[in-house]
Design a protein around this motif. Structure first.
Motif, short mmCIF file in Angstrom:
data_model
loop_
_atom_site.label_atom_id
_atom_site.label_comp_id
_atom_site.label_asym_id
_atom_site.label_seq_id
_atom_site.Cartn_x
_atom_site.Cartn_y
_atom_site.Cartn_z
N PHE A 391 5.91 11.51 7.67
CA PHE A 391 7.03 10.58 7.75
C PHE A 391 7.32 10.33 9.22
O PHE A 391 7.62 11.26 9.97
N TYR A 392 7.22 9.07 9.64
CA TYR A 392 7.52 8.72 11.04
C TYR A 392 8.39 7.47 11.05
O TYR A 392 8.08 6.47 10.39
N ILE A 393 9.47 7.54 11.80
CA ILE A 393 10.37 6.40 11.94
C ILE A 393 10.72 6.24 13.42
O ILE A 393 10.89 7.23 14.14
N GLU A 394 10.79 4.99 13.85
CA GLU A 394 11.04 4.70 15.26
C GLU A 394 11.99 3.52 15.37
O GLU A 394 11.93 2.57 14.58
N SER A 395 12.87 3.58 16.35
CA SER A 395 13.80 2.48 16.60
C SER A 395 13.84 2.20 18.10
O SER A 395 13.92 3.13 18.91
N ASN A 396 13.76 0.89 18.45
CA ASN A 396 13.72 0.48 19.85
C ASN A 396 14.86 -0.50 20.14
O ASN A 396 15.15 -1.39 19.32
N PHE A 397 15.46 -0.36 21.32
CA PHE A 397 16.56 -1.23 21.72
C PHE A 397 16.33 -1.68 23.16
O PHE A 397 15.98 -0.86 24.03
N GLY A 398 16.52 -2.96 23.42
CA GLY A 398 16.34 -3.44 24.79
C GLY A 398 16.52 -4.93 24.90
O GLY A 398 17.28 -5.55 24.15
N THR A 416 4.86 6.22 6.55
CA THR A 416 4.99 7.44 5.77
C THR A 416 4.00 7.44 4.62
O THR A 416 3.67 6.39 4.07
N PHE A 417 3.51 8.63 4.27
CA PHE A 417 2.66 8.75 3.08
C PHE A 417 2.86 10.12 2.46
O PHE A 417 3.34 11.07 3.10
N LYS A 418 2.46 10.22 1.20
CA LYS A 418 2.61 11.46 0.43
C LYS A 418 1.48 11.54 -0.59
O LYS A 418 1.14 10.56 -1.23
N ILE A 419 0.90 12.75 -0.72
CA ILE A 419 -0.12 13.00 -1.73
C ILE A 419 0.50 13.86 -2.83
O ILE A 419 1.03 14.94 -2.56
N PHE A 420 0.44 13.37 -4.05
CA PHE A 420 0.91 14.11 -5.21
C PHE A 420 -0.31 14.69 -5.93
O PHE A 420 -1.09 13.95 -6.53
N ASN A 421 -0.47 15.99 -5.86
CA ASN A 421 -1.61 16.66 -6.48
C ASN A 421 -1.29 16.94 -7.95
O ASN A 421 -0.44 17.77 -8.26
N LEU A 422 -1.98 16.24 -8.84
CA LEU A 422 -1.78 16.45 -10.27
C LEU A 422 -2.44 17.73 -10.73
O LEU A 422 -1.92 18.45 -11.57
N ASN A 423 -3.62 18.00 -10.21
CA ASN A 423 -4.34 19.25 -10.43
C ASN A 423 -5.37 19.35 -9.30
O ASN A 423 -5.30 18.63 -8.32
N LYS A 424 -6.34 20.26 -9.44
CA LYS A 424 -7.30 20.48 -8.36
C LYS A 424 -8.18 19.26 -8.09
O LYS A 424 -8.67 19.09 -6.98
N LYS A 425 -8.40 18.42 -9.09
CA LYS A 425 -9.31 17.29 -8.92
C LYS A 425 -8.60 15.94 -8.82
O LYS A 425 -9.12 15.02 -8.18
N ASN A 426 -7.45 15.80 -9.43
CA ASN A 426 -6.79 14.50 -9.50
C ASN A 426 -5.53 14.47 -8.63
O ASN A 426 -4.75 15.43 -8.61
#
Length: 551
Positions: A391-398, A416-426
């Motif tokens: 998860f990465y968030i950035e804000s710039n002002f200028g 941002t990304f996330k891996i949901f492991n259903l089991n060892k293979k899926n």
């Protein structure tokens, strides 16, 4: 004596033991101990009876005792144990003048405190562990001066052996990777000399190595105690962490119907100076005559402080239309192995390369103040997908300056990304990325650029220009084994371009696979991209090939 001399004839035989109580209820309580009934000799049999008595004492049968063992025949013996009264509660007193006891007990245990008799041993172990965690690993607790209060309660005093001195870490010795950066010991693992010795805490802290790409734990830490010092031994292995990445893409040009190629080279050098530093170099040239050059240097824990420095240079050239150069300098603070906070400045300069003044491209300069936050969680022992969450968030002002005009601006970005492991293979993979520019007016050469293998797949690299965009990437992944996987490609995106007053939805579909070989991770993606309302065309398909080599 529980055994009489008449038992000499039983030596050398398999002996059977039966223990019973004064009543059927007591016998059931004794049977619940699951004591051992078969023994090789009389010593083992006698020890089992004593062990059963100790277990009964811990349960609250403080007045239980065993009568003489009786011999039934050459191989069978019985013994009666009288349980008597069951005490359910233990009321514990302790010396309030003992600072160590006060510090450990004051929050959860008043003086006196009462607990169930069956919980006595586990409570003492917990208290003893808490004392050990405060730097006293050799101090022991015990209960003394037992007295019967009533039929259900017994009182006792908690006694502490406070002759041992408090232990602190005097020396730290790294084995395996002797040049492991000392700053990472102090600020990343948070292990340093003169800190209170706490082995359990150290074991948890050393697990933070799992988040580092250049080091790993060989085995659990060990401690050498002498009379006056405590030496901590850490076993660390240096991992290969340099990476060379590249991909080759090709597709049909809608105008010429000819196959065109695009690709990039990505070099990532990590910890070659044993400082924990990283240097990233990216050069990309694609089919739209766009050239990108990125160089980023990260220096952690500069001047032996908890603060790191990040420097970056980005140069983008669009054929003979414009060039944009972005320079940034950021300081980062590693909150813990998973979280990092950024703050710094960004300078952006763009030049119009066209002689025609009737254009949406302008010369400008920007100065931004930037803040950012990153959370990263590794996925241990997975060579295909080493990171589980990002998860990465950035804000710039200028402000933007163009000739004599100054415009206040701000921009925000998320990745941002996330891996949901259903089991060892899926597993399921979800990624969300996006950015927005907030301004009263826009120049075409300052717009956000996206599209391609690292954005929405099925589109040409950086072919989409926006003042706002968001992309969702999804994959269903199936591991065929630890080195091979296949996956689906379903991407969706949305973008707005206020200059040409366009807002559009985008979709990408396809499939891919990855193979981890001796040369590195080879990946191939096939994806077809289209906008909302557009008909599906095979000519819009893109094949992306990449190979990431670790060295």
């Amino acid at each position: 004596m529980l055994l009489s001399c008449c038992f000499f004839c039983a030596f050398g035989q398999n002996l059977n033991l039966k223990i019973y109580g004064a009543s059927e209820v007591e016998t059931l309580s004794i049977d619940s101990l699951n004591y051992q009934k078969k023994h090789k000799d009389l010593v083992s049999l006698e020890n089992e009876i004593n062990t059963s008595l100790q277990t009964l004492y811990k349960k609250g049968y403080l007045e239980s005792y065993a009568e003489n063992i009786k011999k039934i025949n050459d191989s069978s013996f019985i013994c009666k144990i009288n349980l008597n009264n069951l005490y359910e509660y233990l009321e514990v007193f302790y010396n309030t003048k003992k600072d160590l006891l006060k510090d450990i007990l004051r929050d959860k245990h008043p003086n006196p405190f009462t607990l169930k008799f069956s919980k006595t041993e586990s409570t003492l172990n917990e208290l003893n562990e808490n004392i050990g965690n405060k730097g006293f690993p050799f101090i022991k607790l015990k209960l003394d001066n037992f007295k019967i209060k009533d039929k259900k309660t017994v009182t006792a005093y908690l006694v502490i052996d406070d002759t041992s001195k408090k232990r602190t870490i005097n020396n730290i010795v790294v084995k395996g990777y002797e040049k492991f950066p000392k700053s990472f010991l102090k600020y990343y693992l948070k292990i340093k000399p003169k800190q209170t010795f706490n082995l359990n805490k150290i074991k948890k802290q050393i697990r933070a190595l799992q988040s580092l790409s250049f080091a790993s734990e060989i085995k659990t830490p060990e401690v050498l105690f002498t009379k006056d010092s405590t030496t901590l031994y850490l076993y660390i292995n240096k991992k290969q962490s340099n990476a060379f990445d590249g991909f080759l893409g090709f597709g049909s040009n809608e105008d010429t119907n000819k196959i065109e190629f695009d690709g990039y080279l990505n070099l990532n050098l990590v910890n070659n100076l044993n400082f924990g530093e990283s240097f990233k170099l990216l050069y990309k040239s694609d089919e739209n005559d766009q050239k990108t050059f990125n160089a980023n240097l990260s220096l952690p824990y500069i001047f032996k402080s908890p603060v790191g420095l990040d420097l970056g240079l980005n140069i983008f050239k669009k054929d003979s239309t414009f060039t944009t150069a972005i320079q940034c300098a950021k300081l980062h603070y590693q909150i813990n192995p998973e979280q990092k906070f950024y703050s710094g400045i960004i300078n952006e300069t763009s030049s119009n390369l066209l002689n025609n003044t009737q254009t949406a491209f302008f010369d400008y300069k920007k100065n931004y103040f930037t803040i950012g936050y990153q959370y990263s969680k590794p996925q241990n022992n997975d060579i295909l997908f080493p990171v589980n969450t990002l998860f990465y968030i950035e804000s710039n002002f200028g402000e933007r300056k163009q000739k004599n005009n100054t415009t206040k601006q701000s921009s925000q970005a998320i990745n941002t990304f996330k891996i949901f492991n259903l089991n060892k293979k899926n597993s399921l993979y979800f990624k969300l990325s996006g950015a927005v520019i907030n301004s009263r007016s826009f120049f075409e050469n300052e717009l956000l650029r996206f599209g391609g293998i690292n954005s929405i797949r099925g589109f040409e690299e950086n072919s989409l220009y926006a003042t706002l965009f968001g992309v969702m990437n999804t994959e269903y992944r199936l591991k065929l084994n630890s080195n091979i996987y296949i996956h689906s490609v379903i991407d969706a995106g949305y973008y707005e371009n206020e200059i040409i007053n366009v807002n559009e939805k985008l979709f990408g579909y396809g499939f891919g696979f990855g193979i981890f070989t001796k040369s590195g991770l080879f990946k191939l993606n096939y994806a077809n991209g289209k906008s909302e309302g557009q008909q599906f065309k095979f000519s819009n398909s893109k094949v992306h090939i990449s190979l990431t080599t670790i060295f």
